[in-house]
Motif scaffolding. Structure first.
Motif, PDB file in Angstrom:
ATOM      1  N   VAL B 187       1.393  18.364   2.493  1.00 58.80           N
ATOM      2  CA  VAL B 187       1.281  19.031   3.790  1.00 58.80           C
ATOM      3  C   VAL B 187       2.288  20.162   3.849  1.00 58.80           C
ATOM      4  N   TRP B 188       1.798  21.346   4.166  1.00 57.18           N
ATOM      5  CA  TRP B 188       2.690  22.506   4.278  1.00 57.18           C
ATOM      6  C   TRP B 188       2.948  22.797   5.745  1.00 57.18           C
ATOM      7  N   ILE B 189       4.230  22.870   6.120  1.00 54.66           N
ATOM      8  CA  ILE B 189       4.595  23.149   7.507  1.00 54.66           C
ATOM      9  C   ILE B 189       5.395  24.441   7.537  1.00 54.66           C
ATOM     10  N   ASN B 190       5.044  25.326   8.434  1.00 57.21           N
ATOM     11  CA  ASN B 190       5.769  26.590   8.554  1.00 57.21           C
ATOM     12  C   ASN B 190       6.128  26.838  10.006  1.00 57.21           C
ATOM     13  N   GLY B 191       7.277  27.444  10.213  1.00 53.47           N
ATOM     14  CA  GLY B 191       7.721  27.776  11.569  1.00 53.47           C
ATOM     15  C   GLY B 191       9.232  27.819  11.629  1.00 53.47           C
ATOM     16  N   GLU B 192       9.767  27.626  12.796  1.00 50.16           N
ATOM     17  CA  GLU B 192      11.223  27.574  12.970  1.00 50.16           C
ATOM     18  C   GLU B 192      11.772  26.308  12.309  1.00 50.16           C
ATOM     19  N   ALA B 193      12.982  26.386  11.792  1.00 47.61           N
ATOM     20  CA  ALA B 193      13.548  25.255  11.055  1.00 47.61           C
ATOM     21  C   ALA B 193      13.535  23.969  11.881  1.00 47.61           C
ATOM     22  N   SER B 194      13.937  24.058  13.144  1.00 45.62           N
ATOM     23  CA  SER B 194      14.003  22.850  13.960  1.00 45.62           C
ATOM     24  C   SER B 194      12.601  22.297  14.220  1.00 45.62           C
ATOM     25  N   ASP B 195      11.654  23.203  14.385  1.00 46.53           N
ATOM     26  CA  ASP B 195      10.274  22.777  14.635  1.00 46.53           C
ATOM     27  C   ASP B 195       9.696  22.076  13.402  1.00 46.53           C
ATOM     28  N   ILE B 196      10.012  22.655  12.240  1.00 45.80           N
ATOM     29  CA  ILE B 196       9.516  22.072  10.989  1.00 45.80           C
ATOM     30  C   ILE B 196       9.996  20.631  10.864  1.00 45.80           C
ATOM     31  N   LEU B 197      11.272  20.428  11.199  1.00 45.48           N
ATOM     32  CA  LEU B 197      11.833  19.079  11.056  1.00 45.48           C
ATOM     33  C   LEU B 197      11.137  18.094  11.994  1.00 45.48           C
ATOM     34  N   ARG B 198      10.813  18.561  13.186  1.00 46.58           N
ATOM     35  CA  ARG B 198      10.137  17.666  14.129  1.00 46.58           C
ATOM     36  C   ARG B 198       8.731  17.324  13.640  1.00 46.58           C
ATOM     37  N   ALA B 199       8.042  18.346  13.149  1.00 47.17           N
ATOM     38  CA  ALA B 199       6.683  18.107  12.642  1.00 47.17           C
ATOM     39  C   ALA B 199       6.729  17.188  11.424  1.00 47.17           C
ATOM     40  N   LYS B 200       7.741  17.403  10.571  1.00 46.35           N
ATOM     41  CA  LYS B 200       7.886  16.580   9.370  1.00 46.35           C
ATOM     42  C   LYS B 200       8.088  15.115   9.757  1.00 46.35           C
ATOM     43  N   LYS B 201       8.930  14.917  10.773  1.00 42.75           N
ATOM     44  CA  LYS B 201       9.215  13.561  11.236  1.00 42.75           C
ATOM     45  C   LYS B 201       7.930  12.876  11.713  1.00 42.75           C
ATOM     46  N   ALA B 202       7.143  13.638  12.463  1.00 45.19           N
ATOM     47  CA  ALA B 202       5.896  13.082  12.998  1.00 45.19           C
ATOM     48  C   ALA B 202       4.946  12.715  11.870  1.00 45.19           C
ATOM     49  N   ILE B 203       4.822  13.607  10.880  1.00 48.52           N
ATOM     50  CA  ILE B 203       3.883  13.362   9.784  1.00 48.52           C
ATOM     51  C   ILE B 203       4.344  12.180   8.937  1.00 48.52           C
ATOM     52  N   GLU B 204       5.650  12.095   8.741  1.00 48.83           N
ATOM     53  CA  GLU B 204       6.158  10.956   7.959  1.00 48.83           C
ATOM     54  C   GLU B 204       5.940   9.639   8.693  1.00 48.83           C
ATOM     55  N   LEU B 205       6.010   9.695  10.012  1.00 49.94           N
ATOM     56  CA  LEU B 205       5.762   8.484  10.792  1.00 49.94           C
ATOM     57  C   LEU B 205       4.301   8.035  10.653  1.00 49.94           C
ATOM     58  N   ILE B 206       3.398   9.009  10.648  1.00 55.15           N
ATOM     59  CA  ILE B 206       1.980   8.667  10.471  1.00 55.15           C
ATOM     60  C   ILE B 206       1.764   8.065   9.094  1.00 55.15           C
ATOM     61  N   ASN B 207       2.424   8.659   8.094  1.00 49.56           N
ATOM     62  CA  ASN B 207       2.301   8.165   6.727  1.00 49.56           C
ATOM     63  C   ASN B 207       2.763   6.718   6.633  1.00 49.56           C
ATOM     64  N   GLU B 208       3.814   6.418   7.385  1.00 49.63           N
ATOM     65  CA  GLU B 208       4.406   5.084   7.322  1.00 49.63           C
ATOM     66  C   GLU B 208       3.598   4.077   8.136  1.00 49.63           C
ATOM     67  N   LYS B 209       3.187   4.496   9.333  1.00 48.24           N
ATOM     68  CA  LYS B 209       2.531   3.559  10.243  1.00 48.24           C
ATOM     69  C   LYS B 209       1.087   3.966  10.507  1.00 48.24           C
ATOM     70  N   GLY B 210       0.405   4.350   9.438  1.00 49.58           N
ATOM     71  CA  GLY B 210      -0.960   4.841   9.591  1.00 49.58           C
ATOM     72  C   GLY B 210      -1.927   3.831  10.155  1.00 49.58           C
ATOM     73  N   HIS B 211      -1.535   2.576  10.215  1.00 42.82           N
ATOM     74  CA  HIS B 211      -2.469   1.543  10.622  1.00 42.82           C
ATOM     75  C   HIS B 211      -2.308   1.135  12.079  1.00 42.82           C
ATOM     76  N   VAL B 212      -1.294   1.677  12.766  1.00 43.87           N
ATOM     77  CA  VAL B 212      -1.039   1.241  14.142  1.00 43.87           C
ATOM     78  C   VAL B 212      -2.041   1.875  15.094  1.00 43.87           C
ATOM     79  N   LYS B 213      -2.502   1.076  16.014  1.00 42.33           N
ATOM     80  CA  LYS B 213      -3.470   1.553  17.009  1.00 42.33           C
ATOM     81  C   LYS B 213      -2.770   2.469  18.010  1.00 42.33           C
ATOM     82  N   GLY B 214      -3.487   3.430  18.516  1.00 40.50           N
ATOM     83  CA  GLY B 214      -2.918   4.313  19.531  1.00 40.50           C
ATOM     84  C   GLY B 214      -1.753   5.134  19.025  1.00 40.50           C
TER      85      GLY B 214
END
Lengths: 239, 234
Positions: B187-214
């Protein structure tokens, strides 16, 4: 002295206590631990990945390569670490026991590496290794027709016993000890491994294999339960 | 009479009996033996109409034609580049698919793509013998500059994208970033450094908990709460 009662008090068709666990090596693509009695095997699967050296690549299908290794403290007398004649042979035997169920046509030129370590040995290590490896392969997402369950059957004296331990393997009373490791795939209804060490009559061999298949089916259920346990959480994935 | 043995959305293991009877069709990752359909992969059963297939839960990315991918140049050759796309196969990017400019004989190709350069491409061809060709020509396909590449499990890509892109567009909106999700799990994320980190965190959370409902709501809450993460200073 005739062999009437097993040394550890089990019934003749009783398996030792089994523990099975999947996903124990975080860095591997798939991994499993299989413990039967005091015998323990840990398997890690890496791949599919590019095969080196290149001349060994098969352009039509993938290759399965197994490395079997006994850790030096696994037996009473220290085993010399590193590959030996025995471990190389067992690696090939295990690979050929697993290959009939693996569908490697989607992986031309690639290799699936299986590393098996034996931290503790009490007879039947190749069977424990096959059980662990087949679970690890399924965990790694390798296409397989079926899982493979393996168990060592024996003829101790004149009795057919399943899942023999070291004490029984070394039995030297009348009749002696015969060791018959088998690996079985229930869906295919085929044996993928059959070895024999000792002496046995034709009709006894047939009987031994039938007993072994019964034991392998029990192990098969335990393998499936262990795999399901790891992936159970995924059941709610339904958006 | 045809009968379904394992219901849709349940875990199936290799060798599990999925259905009996000829009314069902064996789809992807399943096989038929006489009148029975078995699974040959560890994954979730998916029944659509009469087709039964298995959605894998593990395993490596196997390329498919037309897949959008994010890759990294691993080697520069005389008439092509080699690209690492996270698959067990090495992808080949031929000269004609890499650039439109006229290239003189004996020109150094690292001018256009050098080792370590990242790109957005598409799978052009994938043969049964394992030859893999990609292209960098087409709408949206290009060499990428800046940003960050996050590598996730390719089996979770549908979760990151969400239903009709709901998840990814929400992350893009809330973090104000540009995100490209390759089918290979890069996954390629582009934007402001702080924004990238937030998006990265969200994507990593999905990767980790991809099976959780809602999960969409959880991610939304998380992103709205941490709307001001300061970039890490080196």
């Amino acid at each position: 002295m005739v062999y009437k009662k097993r040394f550890d008090g089990r019934k003749f068709d009783e398996l030792r206590k089994i523990e099975a666990e999947v996903g124990i090596i975080p860095n591997a693509d798939g991994s499993a631990r299989f413990k039967i009695g005091k015998t323990e095997a840990i398997a890690g699967v890496y791949g599919p990945k590019e095969m080196h050296p290149k001349f060994l690549q098969n352009p039509k299908k993938g290759t399965l390569r197994c490395r079997y290794d006994m850790i030096s403290f696994s037996v009473n007398e220290r085993a010399r670490p590193g590959p030996s004649r025995r471990s190389q042979e067992l690696g090939l035997v295990i690979a050929s026991a697993l290959e009939p169920v693996c569908l490697l046509n989607d992986f031309p030129k690639l290799i699936v590496d299986v590393f098996i370590e034996i931290p503790q040995a009490d007879a039947g290590t190749r069977c424990a290794a096959i059980c662990a490896a087949s679970m690890a392969l399924a965990d790694a997402g390798i296409p397989m027709k079926d899982l493979v369950a393996a168990v060592a059957v024996g003829k101790i004296g004149d009795k057919i016993c399943i899942d023999i331990n070291k004490e029984e393997e070394d039995y030297d009373g009348p009749g002696g000890a015969t060791d018959i490791p088998i690996a079985y795939s229930p869906v295919e209804n085929k044996l993928t491994l059959l070895q024999l060490d000792g002496k046995i009559k034709d009709e006894d061999l047939v009987k031994a294999i039938k007993e072994g298949i019964k034991g392998a089916k029990k192990i098969y259920e335990i393998q499936k339960a262990a795999l399901k346990k790891k992936y159970k959480v995924n059941e709610v994935l339904n958006e | 009479m045809s009968k379904l043995i394992i219901a849709s959305r349940e875990v199936a293991l290799p060798g599990d009996l999925l259905a009996e009877g000829m009314e069902f069709i064996a789809g992807k990752n399943t096989y038929r033996k006489n009148e029975k359909i078995y699974s040959n992969r560890l994954g979730l059963v998916d029944v659509k109409g009469s087709v039964i297939k298995i959605i894998p839960l593990s395993g490596k990315y196997i390329p498919q034609k037309e897949d959008l991918i994010v890759g990294e140049i691993s080697e520069v050759g005389f008439s092509s580049w080699q690209v690492d796309i996270g698959a067990p196969f090495i992808a080949n990017l031929p000269l004609s698919e890499g650039t439109n400019t006229y290239i003189r004989k004996d020109e150094d190709l690292s001018k256009y793509f050098n080792v370590g350069d990242k790109l957005i491409g598409r799978i052009l061809n994938f043969t049964s013998t394992g030859s893999l060709q990609i292209t960098c020509k087409g709408p949206g396909l290009r060499k990428i500059k800046g940003g960050l590449i996050v590598k996730i499990d390719y089996n979770k890509v549908p979760r990151v994208i969400g239903k009709k892109g709901s998840m990814i567009s929400m992350i893009k909106e809330l973090t104000n970033t540009e995100i490209i999700v390759g089918q290979n799990g890069w996954v390629w994320i582009n934007g402001e450094a702080s924004d990238i980190l937030r998006a990265k965190k969200a994507i990593e959370l999905i990767n980790e908990k991809g099976h959780v409902k809602g999960l969409t709501d959880t991610i939304k809450e998380m992103l709205e709460k941490n709307s001001k993460i300061k970039p890490v200073k080196n």
